[in-house]
Motif scaffolding. Structure first.
Motif, PDB file in Angstrom:
ATOM      1  N   GLN A  58       0.825  -1.207   0.000  1.00 23.33           N
ATOM      2  CA  GLN A  58       0.000   0.000   0.000  1.00 23.33           C
ATOM      3  C   GLN A  58       0.860   1.258   0.000  1.00 23.33           C
ATOM      4  O   GLN A  58       0.357   2.354  -0.245  1.00 23.33           O
ATOM      5  CB  GLN A  58      -0.916   0.027   1.230  1.00 23.33           C
ATOM      6  N   PHE A  59       2.146   1.089   0.313  1.00 23.85           N
ATOM      7  CA  PHE A  59       3.107   2.181   0.291  1.00 23.85           C
ATOM      8  C   PHE A  59       4.424   1.618  -0.202  1.00 23.85           C
ATOM      9  O   PHE A  59       4.602   0.407  -0.286  1.00 23.85           O
ATOM     10  CB  PHE A  59       3.260   2.830   1.684  1.00 23.85           C
ATOM     11  N   THR A  60       5.339   2.503  -0.553  1.00 26.32           N
ATOM     12  CA  THR A  60       6.623   2.072  -1.107  1.00 26.32           C
ATOM     13  C   THR A  60       7.707   2.062  -0.029  1.00 26.32           C
ATOM     14  O   THR A  60       7.508   2.577   1.079  1.00 26.32           O
ATOM     15  CB  THR A  60       7.078   3.024  -2.229  1.00 26.32           C
ATOM     16  N   GLN A  61       8.839   1.520  -0.420  1.00 27.01           N
ATOM     17  CA  GLN A  61      10.004   1.545   0.466  1.00 27.01           C
ATOM     18  C   GLN A  61      10.349   2.993   0.818  1.00 27.01           C
ATOM     19  O   GLN A  61      10.610   3.312   1.986  1.00 27.01           O
ATOM     20  CB  GLN A  61      11.181   0.864  -0.217  1.00 27.01           C
ATOM     21  N   ASP A  62      10.338   3.877  -0.172  1.00 28.65           N
ATOM     22  CA  ASP A  62      10.638   5.291   0.083  1.00 28.65           C
ATOM     23  C   ASP A  62       9.605   5.933   0.992  1.00 28.65           C
ATOM     24  O   ASP A  62       9.951   6.747   1.861  1.00 28.65           O
ATOM     25  CB  ASP A  62      10.727   6.068  -1.240  1.00 28.65           C
ATOM     26  N   ASP A  63       8.313   5.587   0.817  1.00 20.49           N
ATOM     27  CA  ASP A  63       7.276   6.104   1.717  1.00 20.49           C
ATOM     28  C   ASP A  63       7.578   5.716   3.152  1.00 20.49           C
ATOM     29  O   ASP A  63       7.412   6.515   4.075  1.00 20.49           O
ATOM     30  CB  ASP A  63       5.892   5.559   1.338  1.00 20.49           C
ATOM     31  N   PHE A  64       8.022   4.483   3.344  1.00 16.48           N
ATOM     32  CA  PHE A  64       8.344   4.024   4.696  1.00 16.48           C
ATOM     33  C   PHE A  64       9.529   4.791   5.264  1.00 16.48           C
ATOM     34  O   PHE A  64       9.460   5.326   6.364  1.00 16.48           O
ATOM     35  CB  PHE A  64       8.621   2.514   4.712  1.00 16.48           C
ATOM     36  N   TYR A  65      10.622   4.833   4.507  1.00 18.71           N
ATOM     37  CA  TYR A  65      11.821   5.533   4.978  1.00 18.71           C
ATOM     38  C   TYR A  65      11.540   7.002   5.293  1.00 18.71           C
ATOM     39  O   TYR A  65      12.032   7.536   6.283  1.00 18.71           O
ATOM     40  CB  TYR A  65      12.941   5.455   3.938  1.00 18.71           C
ATOM     41  N   ASP A  66      10.758   7.652   4.438  1.00 17.52           N
ATOM     42  CA  ASP A  66      10.503   9.083   4.613  1.00 17.52           C
ATOM     43  C   ASP A  66       9.339   9.381   5.551  1.00 17.52           C
ATOM     44  O   ASP A  66       9.200  10.511   6.020  1.00 17.52           O
ATOM     45  CB  ASP A  66      10.240   9.741   3.255  1.00 17.52           C
ATOM     46  N   GLY A  67       8.512   8.377   5.835  1.00 20.77           N
ATOM     47  CA  GLY A  67       7.304   8.622   6.608  1.00 20.77           C
ATOM     48  C   GLY A  67       7.338   8.152   8.045  1.00 20.77           C
ATOM     49  O   GLY A  67       6.368   8.335   8.788  1.00 20.77           O
ATOM     50  N   ILE A  68       8.443   7.552   8.452  1.00 21.62           N
ATOM     51  CA  ILE A  68       8.546   7.071   9.835  1.00 21.62           C
ATOM     52  C   ILE A  68       9.697   7.792  10.515  1.00 21.62           C
ATOM     53  O   ILE A  68      10.712   8.099   9.887  1.00 21.62           O
ATOM     54  CB  ILE A  68       8.732   5.536   9.874  1.00 21.62           C
ATOM     55  N   SER A  69       9.537   8.056  11.794  1.00 21.87           N
ATOM     56  CA  SER A  69      10.626   8.722  12.514  1.00 21.87           C
ATOM     57  C   SER A  69      11.760   7.729  12.746  1.00 21.87           C
ATOM     58  O   SER A  69      11.523   6.532  12.953  1.00 21.87           O
ATOM     59  CB  SER A  69      10.132   9.289  13.845  1.00 21.87           C
ATOM     60  N   ALA A  70      12.967   8.229  12.685  1.00 18.80           N
ATOM     61  CA  ALA A  70      14.147   7.361  12.839  1.00 18.80           C
ATOM     62  C   ALA A  70      14.109   6.555  14.135  1.00 18.80           C
ATOM     63  O   ALA A  70      14.396   5.355  14.115  1.00 18.80           O
ATOM     64  CB  ALA A  70      15.425   8.195  12.742  1.00 18.80           C
ATOM     65  N   PRO A  71      13.752   7.177  15.280  1.00 20.66           N
ATOM     66  CA  PRO A  71      13.738   6.380  16.516  1.00 20.66           C
ATOM     67  C   PRO A  71      12.706   5.248  16.523  1.00 20.66           C
ATOM     68  O   PRO A  71      12.859   4.277  17.256  1.00 20.66           O
ATOM     69  CB  PRO A  71      13.388   7.406  17.606  1.00 20.66           C
ATOM     70  N   ASP A  72      11.681   5.355  15.698  1.00 21.62           N
ATOM     71  CA  ASP A  72      10.626   4.332  15.671  1.00 21.62           C
ATOM     72  C   ASP A  72      10.839   3.261  14.613  1.00 21.62           C
ATOM     73  O   ASP A  72      10.132   2.252  14.585  1.00 21.62           O
ATOM     74  CB  ASP A  72       9.260   4.982  15.413  1.00 21.62           C
ATOM     75  N   MET A  73      11.805   3.456  13.737  1.00 22.89           N
ATOM     76  CA  MET A  73      11.942   2.589  12.575  1.00 22.89           C
ATOM     77  C   MET A  73      12.243   1.139  12.935  1.00 22.89           C
ATOM     78  O   MET A  73      11.524   0.222  12.516  1.00 22.89           O
ATOM     79  CB  MET A  73      13.014   3.122  11.632  1.00 22.89           C
ATOM     80  N   ILE A  74      13.285   0.882  13.680  1.00 26.37           N
ATOM     81  CA  ILE A  74      13.669  -0.501  14.007  1.00 26.37           C
ATOM     82  C   ILE A  74      12.590  -1.165  14.851  1.00 26.37           C
ATOM     83  O   ILE A  74      12.243  -2.330  14.623  1.00 26.37           O
ATOM     84  CB  ILE A  74      15.045  -0.551  14.712  1.00 26.37           C
ATOM     85  N   THR A  75      12.026  -0.421  15.786  1.00 21.63           N
ATOM     86  CA  THR A  75      10.959  -0.972  16.618  1.00 21.63           C
ATOM     87  C   THR A  75       9.766  -1.380  15.766  1.00 21.63           C
ATOM     88  O   THR A  75       9.188  -2.453  15.955  1.00 21.63           O
ATOM     89  CB  THR A  75      10.520   0.055  17.680  1.00 21.63           C
ATOM     90  N   THR A  76       9.404  -0.557  14.811  1.00 20.87           N
ATOM     91  CA  THR A  76       8.280  -0.858  13.930  1.00 20.87           C
ATOM     92  C   THR A  76       8.549  -2.109  13.095  1.00 20.87           C
ATOM     93  O   THR A  76       7.673  -2.965  12.942  1.00 20.87           O
ATOM     94  CB  THR A  76       7.977   0.345  13.013  1.00 20.87           C
ATOM     95  N   ILE A  77       9.763  -2.217  12.586  1.00 22.34           N
ATOM     96  CA  ILE A  77      10.119  -3.388  11.786  1.00 22.34           C
ATOM     97  C   ILE A  77      10.051  -4.656  12.634  1.00 22.34           C
ATOM     98  O   ILE A  77       9.442  -5.656  12.242  1.00 22.34           O
ATOM     99  CB  ILE A  77      11.522  -3.227  11.169  1.00 22.34           C
ATOM    100  N   THR A  78      10.667  -4.624  13.818  1.00 22.55           N
ATOM    101  CA  THR A  78      10.676  -5.821  14.661  1.00 22.55           C
ATOM    102  C   THR A  78       9.277  -6.163  15.167  1.00 22.55           C
ATOM    103  O   THR A  78       8.912  -7.337  15.236  1.00 22.55           O
ATOM    104  CB  THR A  78      11.661  -5.688  15.843  1.00 22.55           C
ATOM    105  N   GLU A  79       8.478  -5.155  15.479  1.00 23.47           N
ATOM    106  CA  GLU A  79       7.107  -5.420  15.921  1.00 23.47           C
ATOM    107  C   GLU A  79       6.284  -6.048  14.799  1.00 23.47           C
ATOM    108  O   GLU A  79       5.459  -6.920  15.048  1.00 23.47           O
ATOM    109  CB  GLU A  79       6.434  -4.139  16.418  1.00 23.47           C
ATOM    110  N   THR A  80       6.519  -5.606  13.571  1.00 25.11           N
ATOM    111  CA  THR A  80       5.808  -6.195  12.434  1.00 25.11           C
ATOM    112  C   THR A  80       6.149  -7.673  12.308  1.00 25.11           C
ATOM    113  O   THR A  80       5.255  -8.518  12.165  1.00 25.11           O
ATOM    114  CB  THR A  80       6.155  -5.441  11.129  1.00 25.11           C
ATOM    115  N   ILE A  81       7.428  -7.992  12.387  1.00 24.53           N
ATOM    116  CA  ILE A  81       7.853  -9.388  12.317  1.00 24.53           C
ATOM    117  C   ILE A  81       7.242 -10.186  13.469  1.00 24.53           C
ATOM    118  O   ILE A  81       6.671 -11.264  13.262  1.00 24.53           O
ATOM    119  CB  ILE A  81       9.390  -9.503  12.323  1.00 24.53           C
ATOM    120  N   HIS A  82       7.299  -9.647  14.667  1.00 29.78           N
ATOM    121  CA  HIS A  82       6.760 -10.352  15.838  1.00 29.78           C
ATOM    122  C   HIS A  82       5.260 -10.533  15.733  1.00 29.78           C
ATOM    123  O   HIS A  82       4.730 -11.563  16.147  1.00 29.78           O
ATOM    124  CB  HIS A  82       7.111  -9.605  17.118  1.00 29.78           C
TER     125      HIS A  82
END
Length: 113
Positions: A58-82
């Motif tokens: 529903q969004f692109t890789q660039d949308d993700f990189y540009d649309g999420i705050s840096a401090p939340d990025m890794i947490t969001t990725i790991t939470e998605t996997i979990h």
């Protein structure tokens, strides 16, 4: 599962559609291959692409990189996997307890681990 990204100055909420079994397989593979202490650009791109795939592109890789705050990025990725892995465990847990109406502690413990 849902994710909020800032796109064109607005918060946009994305809801993950049907979670395919292949996404569980990919989550396991990514978890084995990823050292979160020493991320490379290539590995980070793979992880972000996984999130994009979970949300049905529903969004692109660039949308993700540009649309999420840096401090939340890794947490969001790991939470998605979990959440992908956890959703599967919950369903297995329900099947184990639903077979004869009684809860089987040993089987539930195996599913949770």
């Amino acid at each position: 599962m849902q994710l909020t990204l800032k796109i064109n100055g607005e918060d946009k909420v994305f809801i993950a559609p049907f979670i395919k079994g292949r996404l569980l397989r990919n989550a396991i593979q990514l978890s084995k291959e990823t050292n979160f202490e020493e991320l490379t650009e290539e590995t980070l791109d793979k992880l972000v692409n996984y999130v994009v795939e979970v949300y049905g592109k529903q969004f692109t890789q660039d949308d993700f990189y540009d649309g999420i705050s840096a401090p939340d990025m890794i947490t969001t990725i790991t939470e998605t996997i979990h959440q992908v892995v956890g959703t599967t465990n919950v369903k297995q847990n329900e099947q184990v307890t639903g077979l004869d109406g009684e809860q089987h502690g040993e089987a539930v413990d195996l599913v949770k681990n």
